[in-house]
Design an enzyme around this catalytic site. Structure first.
Site, PDB file in Angstrom:
ATOM      1  N   CYS A   2       1.030  -1.162   0.066  1.00 59.88           N
ATOM      2  CA  CYS A   2       0.161   0.117   0.089  1.00 59.88           C
ATOM      3  C   CYS A   2       1.041   1.260  -0.053  1.00 59.88           C
ATOM      4  CB  CYS A   2      -0.938  -0.046   1.024  1.00 59.88           C
ATOM      5  SG  CYS A   2      -2.053  -1.213   1.158  1.00 59.88           S
ATOM      6  N   ARG A  27       4.162  -0.349  -4.548  1.00 57.91           N
ATOM      7  CA  ARG A  27       3.875  -0.727  -3.179  1.00 57.91           C
ATOM      8  C   ARG A  27       2.483  -1.670  -3.358  1.00 57.91           C
ATOM      9  NH1 ARG A  27       6.706   1.522   0.930  1.00 57.91           N
ATOM     10  NH2 ARG A  27       5.320   0.753   2.299  1.00 57.91           N
ATOM     11  N   TRP A  75      -2.659  -2.693  -1.675  1.00 49.61           N
ATOM     12  CA  TRP A  75      -2.562  -4.279  -1.951  1.00 49.61           C
ATOM     13  C   TRP A  75      -3.210  -4.827  -0.669  1.00 49.61           C
ATOM     14  CZ3 TRP A  75      -0.625  -8.161   1.214  1.00 49.61           C
ATOM     15  CH2 TRP A  75      -0.087  -9.115   0.542  1.00 49.61           C
ATOM     16  N   ASN A  99      -1.736   1.656   5.823  1.00 46.90           N
ATOM     17  CA  ASN A  99      -0.953   0.679   5.115  1.00 46.90           C
ATOM     18  C   ASN A  99      -0.737  -0.170   6.411  1.00 46.90           C
ATOM     19  OD1 ASN A  99       1.071  -0.958   4.222  1.00 46.90           O
ATOM     20  ND2 ASN A  99       2.471   0.691   4.465  1.00 46.90           N
ATOM     21  N   GLY A 100      -1.118  -1.666   6.507  1.00 47.66           N
ATOM     22  CA  GLY A 100      -0.519  -2.367   7.228  1.00 47.66           C
ATOM     23  C   GLY A 100      -1.848  -3.168   7.507  1.00 47.66           C
ATOM     24  N   GLU A 482      17.232 -18.359  -7.042  1.00 40.60           N
ATOM     25  CA  GLU A 482      16.889 -16.844  -7.425  1.00 40.60           C
ATOM     26  C   GLU A 482      16.183 -17.052  -8.896  1.00 40.60           C
ATOM     27  OE1 GLU A 482      16.154 -14.326  -5.960  1.00 40.60           O
ATOM     28  OE2 GLU A 482      16.462 -12.871  -7.595  1.00 40.60           O
ATOM     29  N   LYS A 486      12.774 -15.722  -9.916  1.00 44.38           N
ATOM     30  CA  LYS A 486      12.262 -14.618 -10.847  1.00 44.38           C
ATOM     31  C   LYS A 486      11.420 -14.806 -11.661  1.00 44.38           C
ATOM     32  CE  LYS A 486      13.554 -12.122  -9.272  1.00 44.38           C
ATOM     33  NZ  LYS A 486      14.272 -11.641  -8.028  1.00 44.38           N
ATOM     34  N   GLU A 489       7.861 -15.652 -10.470  1.00 43.52           N
ATOM     35  CA  GLU A 489       7.221 -14.182  -9.980  1.00 43.52           C
ATOM     36  C   GLU A 489       6.733 -13.597 -11.348  1.00 43.52           C
ATOM     37  OE1 GLU A 489      10.261 -11.759  -8.376  1.00 43.52           O
ATOM     38  OE2 GLU A 489       8.932 -10.904  -6.851  1.00 43.52           O
ATOM     39  N   HIS A 505      17.389 -37.893  -6.136  1.00 45.86           N
ATOM     40  CA  HIS A 505      16.504 -38.237  -4.836  1.00 45.86           C
ATOM     41  C   HIS A 505      15.172 -37.990  -5.147  1.00 45.86           C
ATOM     42  CE1 HIS A 505      20.157 -39.180  -3.033  1.00 45.86           C
ATOM     43  NE2 HIS A 505      20.854 -38.112  -3.473  1.00 45.86           N
ATOM     44  N   LYS A 604       5.897  -4.595  -3.783  1.00 43.35           N
ATOM     45  CA  LYS A 604       7.244  -4.506  -3.662  1.00 43.35           C
ATOM     46  C   LYS A 604       7.898  -4.729  -2.146  1.00 43.35           C
ATOM     47  CE  LYS A 604      11.398  -3.549  -5.116  1.00 43.35           C
ATOM     48  NZ  LYS A 604      11.972  -4.743  -5.872  1.00 43.35           N
TER      49      LYS A 604
HETATM   50  O1  M6R Z   1      12.777  -5.781   0.737  1.00 40.80           O
HETATM   51  P1  M6R Z   1      13.231  -6.929   0.925  1.00 40.80           P
HETATM   52  O2  M6R Z   1      14.586  -7.230   0.442  1.00 40.80           O
HETATM   53  O3  M6R Z   1      13.338  -7.190   2.414  1.00 40.80           O
HETATM   54  O4  M6R Z   1      12.156  -7.916   0.436  1.00 40.80           O
HETATM   55  C1  M6R Z   1      12.379  -9.198   0.514  1.00 40.80           C
HETATM   56  C2  M6R Z   1      11.301 -10.078  -0.716  1.00 40.80           C
HETATM   57  O5  M6R Z   1       9.932  -9.546  -0.401  1.00 40.80           O
HETATM   58  C3  M6R Z   1      11.535  -9.558  -1.966  1.00 40.80           C
HETATM   59  O6  M6R Z   1      13.025  -9.963  -2.152  1.00 40.80           O
HETATM   60  C4  M6R Z   1      10.899 -10.446  -3.008  1.00 40.80           C
HETATM   61  O7  M6R Z   1      11.179 -11.844  -2.887  1.00 40.80           O
HETATM   62  C5  M6R Z   1      11.182  -9.944  -4.429  1.00 40.80           C
HETATM   63  N1  M6R Z   1       9.795  -9.408  -4.981  1.00 40.80           N
HETATM   64  C6  M6R Z   1      11.719 -10.978  -5.307  1.00 40.80           C
HETATM   65  O8  M6R Z   1      12.031 -10.611  -6.433  1.00 40.80           O
END
Ligand code: M6R
Length: 609
Positions: A2, A27, A75, A99-100, A482, A486, A489, A505, A604
């Protein structure tokens, strides 16, 4: 999660609020709204389902004006994304954005209903509006009413309220969700991230946990959690105004991928001598602390967790000390054993991730030698609450998929390995070698980015795929993780990562011609082992996409596509091999037609647990 923007000014603030929301859209982006008090003391509220553009179009169609206003991009946590659940929420004269998560919203809602308040949304936020309306009956001012109300809230909030009968002020409160006050001349602003306010000011006050503040055109009065008036430092921001612009790029993610050589240059600048990491890199007192450190506990989430996993390989093989890495949301809810002489390291792009912050706070009570955060946002909660901070200097990262924050974190963690390693057997010659390697990194990354057209072509082969498997060994295993994160996501292709030695395994059962297998294969001491794993896949009809050092001698053929990545020192390989995987995800997402910068269901900055 948010985005919040607010303003108290003499001029019309609607465009400022909407532009602020646009800059904060990373956000949260399922609905947006704005409320302003008009000159005649009327509240005008506009809300729209969907992105900020929908709201901007509505504002253009039906112009509203006002000098005091609040706005929000959502969000969803409680209540589906819809216009009626979009903020701002109203209770008679009171209007609120939040927000929260208000964890005790149910009992509060019942109590307020019993008093006759009628709820028009399914959100937890609406209780704040009614509660403040209720408190205002006995409190002498909006400020006093908010101070009384927040004492009854459990959970996380960054909230801004206005009372339409007095448009000279807004009142804001922060607990667990960041808020920053922007100082203007004869006007003041509030937002959940300074980025929103860069078009109007560069002077900011970061509110602290429990703060409540009253903002008028000419004054900012801040009170701590006990109600005492406090002075909070004013910071001059050096975040670039353009940070919120895509420039020539089609997406923020692509821009941020291409910014990596420059971002890493910034991360390295002034931190390396000719043969080692400079003592002051991790701040005052770091050297004294590092001398005593015998164990590192890393906590982080998502992509930042993956950088922590790479660091474990480095700290144990080069840094000469033991290291444990844990997902912050697990760490915070289990009783863990604190090793003697342990340093707690949190890693976070935003510095506001709720679980990582909670893990740090718990660790403070648990007997660690001290805490260090590797973070990208100055003034963020993790930076303020850690003993030491290493700023990654990646610049604002807007794309929800983390790219340059990850690679700059890795650079910081490589330097941490050197800084701790020098007290634990890392020789002068090794330090010199690592220093030279790091200095060569930006050029290696530039070279790696020239692979983009080849990777774009390769991405075509993923268009009809529903699953993918990523493989790596050693410090490339977290890079495979990672890569999988990506891809899932932003392209919504289900992707998993395995340490290649684990294939037999279980996961080998998944291999067929419809399951692309992506392999990261630098020329290191695990290469021969990895080649055996690759053969296991080939023998079972799998199609392989191998990102390999040319010296690794993989050959493209009917079942294997090979992309040669520049040869680099071992320490740089996790960083360099990340870029092709970022590009692959990006181009696959483009082919799939997904929303690259704002993938569905995500936000984000994850400020709720
Ligand atoms: O701001 P942060 O690095 O603490 O955020 C952690 C995760 O939310 C963040 O890395 C998330 O996994 C990304 N969207 C991945 O691309």
């Amino acid at each position: 999660m948010c985005g919040i923007v607010g303003a108290v000014a003499q001029r019309d603030v609607v465009d400022i609020l909407v532009e602020g929301l646009r800059r904060l859209e990373y956000r949260g982006y399922d609905s947006a709204g704005v409320a302003v008090v008009t000159e005649s003391g009327e509240l005008t509220r506009l809300r729209r389902l969907g992105k900020v553009k929908e709201l901007a179009d509505a504002v253009a169609e039906k112009p509203v004006t006002g000098g005091t206003g609040i706005a929000h991009t959502r969000w969803a946590t409680h209540g589906e994304p819809s216009e009626r659940n979009a903020h701002p929420h109203v209770s008679s004269n009171i209007t609120v954005v939040h927000n929260g998560i208000i964890e005790n919203h149910s009992p509060l809602r019942e109590a307020l209903k019993a008093k006759g308040y009628v709820f028009t949304s399914d959100t937890d936020t609406e209780v704040i509006a009614h509660l403040v309306e209720e408190e205002l009956k006995t409190a002498g001012s909006l400020l006093a009413a908010v101070q009384k109300a927040v004492k009854q809230l459990h959970g996380a909030y960054g909230t801004v309220l206005l009372d339409k009968t007095d448009s000279s002020r807004v009142v804001v409160a922060r607990s667990g969700s960041p808020l920053v006050i922007g100082l203007g001349i004869g006007e003041n602003f509030i937002a959940s991230d300074q980025l929103a306010l860069l078009p109007v000011t560069r002077r900011f006050i970061f509110l602290e946990e429990g703060d409540v503040a009253e903002i008028t055109r000419h004054s900012v009065a801040v009170f701590d959690k006990d109600g005492n008036a406090v002075e909070r430092e004013v910071h001059e921001s050096n975040v670039s105004y353009d940070a919120g612009d895509k420039g020539q790029y089609r997406h923020f993610m692509l821009k941020e991928i291409y910014e990596q050589p420059h971002a890493i240059n910034n991360t390295l600048e002034g931190r390396l001598s000719s043969d080692s990491v400079l003592d002051e890199t991790f701040g005052n007192g770091a050297a004294e602390l590092f001398k005593q450190v015998k164990h590192v506990q890393i906590v982080a989430c998502g992509t930042s967790y993956h950088s922590g996993m790479v660091a474990r390989y480095w700290l144990e093989s080069l840094g000469g000390i033991s290291c444990n890495v844990e997902i912050a949301s697990e760490f915070r809810y289990r009783k863990s054993f604190v090793q003697p002489n342990s340093l707690l390291v949190s890693i976070s792009q935003s510095g506001e991730t709720a679980d990582t912050l909670a893990a740090l706070r718990l660790a403070k009570e648990a007997g660690y030698l001290g805490s260090l955060t590797i973070c990208n946002v100055a003034g963020s909660s993790l930076v303020r609450e850690s003993d030491l901070a290493f700023m990654t200097r990646a610049g604002a990262e807007i794309g929800v998929a983390s790219t340059k924050a990850f690679t700059t974190q890795l650079v910081g963690l490589a330097m941490l390995t050197m800084a701790i390693g020098k007290y634990n057997g890392l020789t002068g010659a090794q330090q010199r070698e690592l220093t030279d390697a790091l200095k060569s990194l930006p050029a290696k990354l530039e070279q790696t980015l020239t692979l983009a057209p080849q990777i774009e072509a390769l991405a075509e082969e993923f268009a009809d795929k529903h699953h993918a498997l990523f493989l790596g060994r050693g410090d490339q295993y977290p890079i495979a993780m990672e890569g999988a994160l990506k891809l899932k996501e932003i392209s919504y292709i289900h992707a998993e990562a395995y340490a290649a030695g684990e294939l037999k395994h279980g996961p080998l059962a998944l291999i067929d011609a419809d399951m692309p297998i992506i392999v990261v294969a630098p020329n290191n001491d695990l290469l021969e082992k990895l080649k055996s794993n690759v053969e296991e896949v080939r023998a079972r009809g799998g199609i392989l996409y191998v990102f390999a050092d040319a010296d690794a001698k993989f050959q493209s053929d009917a079942t294997m596509r090979v992309i040669n990545v520049p040869h680099v020192a071992d320490i740089l390989a996790p960083i360099v091999y990340t870029l092709p995987l970022q590009l692959l995800s990006y181009y696959v997402a483009i082919i799939k037609g997904t929303d690259v910068d704002q993938p569905r269901n995500l936000a984000k900055s994850v400020t709720v647990e």
